[in-house]
Design a protein around this motif. Sequence first.
Motif, mmCIF file in Angstrom:
data_model
loop_
_atom_site.group_PDB
_atom_site.id
_atom_site.type_symbol
_atom_site.label_atom_id
_atom_site.label_comp_id
_atom_site.label_asym_id
_atom_site.label_seq_id
_atom_site.Cartn_x
_atom_site.Cartn_y
_atom_site.Cartn_z
ATOM 1 N N PHE A 156 0.855 -1.183 0.000
ATOM 2 C CA PHE A 156 0.000 0.000 0.000
ATOM 3 C C PHE A 156 0.894 1.238 0.000
ATOM 4 C CE2 PHE A 156 0.428 1.590 4.298
ATOM 5 C CZ PHE A 156 0.519 0.497 5.142
ATOM 6 N N HIS A 157 0.352 2.324 -0.512
ATOM 7 C CA HIS A 157 1.077 3.584 -0.610
ATOM 8 C C HIS A 157 0.067 4.725 -0.593
ATOM 9 C CE1 HIS A 157 -0.028 2.586 -4.760
ATOM 10 N NE2 HIS A 157 -0.232 3.874 -4.845
ATOM 11 N N PHE A 158 0.582 5.937 -0.535
ATOM 12 C CA PHE A 158 -0.294 7.102 -0.417
ATOM 13 C C PHE A 158 0.010 8.120 -1.522
ATOM 14 C CE2 PHE A 158 -1.922 6.428 3.967
ATOM 15 C CZ PHE A 158 -1.010 5.504 4.465
ATOM 16 N N HIS A 159 -0.958 9.011 -1.767
ATOM 17 C CA HIS A 159 -0.768 10.202 -2.604
ATOM 18 C C HIS A 159 -1.292 11.367 -1.766
ATOM 19 C CE1 HIS A 159 -0.290 7.672 -6.300
ATOM 20 N NE2 HIS A 159 -1.061 6.858 -5.614
ATOM 21 N N TRP A 160 -0.585 12.524 -1.796
ATOM 22 C CA TRP A 160 -1.036 13.626 -0.969
ATOM 23 C C TRP A 160 -0.655 14.966 -1.585
ATOM 24 C CZ3 TRP A 160 2.819 10.129 0.253
ATOM 25 C CH2 TRP A 160 4.105 10.637 0.341
ATOM 26 N N SER B 91 -5.758 14.042 -3.217
ATOM 27 C CA SER B 91 -6.270 12.731 -3.626
ATOM 28 C C SER B 91 -6.166 12.616 -5.144
ATOM 29 C CB SER B 91 -7.730 12.556 -3.190
ATOM 30 O OG SER B 91 -8.586 13.462 -3.878
ATOM 31 N N GLU B 92 -6.272 11.404 -5.645
ATOM 32 C CA GLU B 92 -6.225 11.179 -7.106
ATOM 33 C C GLU B 92 -7.655 11.156 -7.651
ATOM 34 O OE1 GLU B 92 -3.229 7.887 -7.813
ATOM 35 O OE2 GLU B 92 -2.234 9.735 -8.402
ATOM 36 N N HIS B 93 -8.480 10.269 -7.103
ATOM 37 C CA HIS B 93 -9.899 10.309 -7.477
ATOM 38 C C HIS B 93 -10.525 11.541 -6.832
ATOM 39 C CE1 HIS B 93 -8.947 6.063 -8.306
ATOM 40 N NE2 HIS B 93 -9.831 6.214 -9.280
ATOM 41 N N LEU C 262 -5.179 6.720 -0.027
ATOM 42 C CA LEU C 262 -4.428 5.488 0.274
ATOM 43 C C LEU C 262 -4.796 4.434 -0.771
ATOM 44 C CD1 LEU C 262 -3.085 3.243 2.059
ATOM 45 C CD2 LEU C 262 -5.165 3.297 3.471
ATOM 46 N N HIS C 263 -3.792 3.791 -1.351
ATOM 47 C CA HIS C 263 -4.035 2.715 -2.319
ATOM 48 C C HIS C 263 -3.520 1.388 -1.765
ATOM 49 C CE1 HIS C 263 -4.202 5.763 -5.852
ATOM 50 N NE2 HIS C 263 -5.359 5.639 -5.218
ATOM 51 N N LEU C 264 -4.445 0.441 -1.563
ATOM 52 C CA LEU C 264 -4.087 -0.914 -1.137
ATOM 53 C C LEU C 264 -4.098 -1.769 -2.394
ATOM 54 C CD1 LEU C 264 -6.366 -0.517 1.870
ATOM 55 C CD2 LEU C 264 -4.084 -1.463 2.195
ATOM 56 N N LEU D 111 -3.033 1.910 -13.691
ATOM 57 C CA LEU D 111 -2.071 2.465 -12.743
ATOM 58 C C LEU D 111 -2.169 3.981 -12.865
ATOM 59 C CD1 LEU D 111 1.173 0.395 -13.554
ATOM 60 C CD2 LEU D 111 -0.602 -0.122 -11.883
ATOM 61 N N THR D 112 -1.919 4.727 -11.805
ATOM 62 C CA THR D 112 -2.004 6.191 -11.924
ATOM 63 C C THR D 112 -0.617 6.811 -12.050
ATOM 64 O OG1 THR D 112 -1.886 6.555 -9.544
ATOM 65 C CG2 THR D 112 -4.089 6.230 -10.501
ATOM 66 N N THR D 113 0.404 5.949 -12.180
ATOM 67 C CA THR D 113 1.737 6.466 -12.480
ATOM 68 C C THR D 113 2.296 5.656 -13.645
ATOM 69 O OG1 THR D 113 3.070 4.922 -11.193
ATOM 70 C CG2 THR D 113 2.087 6.749 -9.990
HETATM 71 ZN ZN ZN Z 1 -1.448 4.952 -6.028
#
Ligand code: ZN
Length: 261
Positions: free
Chosen positions: A93-97, A105-107, A118-120, A198-200
């Motif tokens: 899991f990882h985060f975006h901020w 957030s991404e969404h 948070l992405h699990l 994937l968002t990256t």
């Molecule tokens: Zn992510």
Amino acid sequence: TGNQWGYGKDDGPSAWNTNYPVADGDRQSPIDILPHQARHDPNLGPIVLNYDRCTSINIANNGHSVVVEFEDSDDRSVIQGGPLDNPYRLKQFHFHWGGKGCHGSEHTVEGNSYASELHLVHWNAVKFKTFGEAASTSDGLAVLGIFLETGDEHRWLHMITDALYTVKFKGSVTDFKGFNPKCLLPSSLHYWTYLGSLTTPPLHESVIWIVVKEPMIVSEKQLGKFRTLVFTGEEEDERTRMENNFRPPQLLKGRTVRSSN
Ligand SMILES: [Zn+2]
Ligand SMILES: CCc1cc2c(cc1OS(N)(=O)=O)CC[C@@H]1[C@@H]2CC[C@]2(C)[C@@H](O)CC[C@@H]12
């Protein structure tokens, strides 16, 4: 060198399509979720998380986010139910901020973004032999997205934020055993689900997204600790604060977003 990408002005999301043309594809993530246009699907059962025997291994700064990796050599920690045909194994899991006071957030939901996400990340070990193979094949991954909203302190997030100083620089990894991410989840797991990517980079269109409606509440102070990380390595001159590591919403391109009850 090679396919260096980041979140800056020159190497950020608007430039990714140069090296990763799938960035302009038909099932890219994240997206803006419009709850009233989501199709309520009574066949969508609840999400079931069997994390009780999960084995966390380490926490790392990969130059894009902070990631906690799990042992995924068997089905000790899986997600199933909801839109999933098989159990998917928890991998990381990882985060975006965002930056201070900004959103990260991404969404987004009706154009509104949250402070963090948070992405699990889970992979279909029934159909694929390796995570890498699953990550590059349609529906090989299932990512559970949880929004983070600022408010009261989160009673368990300190277990993550207290370890962040050990992974300040890109490439740092430290032991991180005995952490069960179930303690991070909000009380309700009602969700939206859609097919995305994937968002990256490499932006593989391999993800079944499951975005939980209820955010987890964390304090501004806890969120601020994520911003003590840097994108750069210890040996590099500049110290670029790790923040705003999120991709903006992408076009829906005719996709349907379904809603659990
Ligand atoms: Zn992510
Ligand atoms: C879904 C979580 C995830 C996995 C991966 C990335 C990014 C990810 O975050 S996100 N935000 O959930 O999309 C970028 C690097 C990817 C990796 C999946 C596995 C790879 C594709 C490797 O095979 C080579 C590059 C890797």
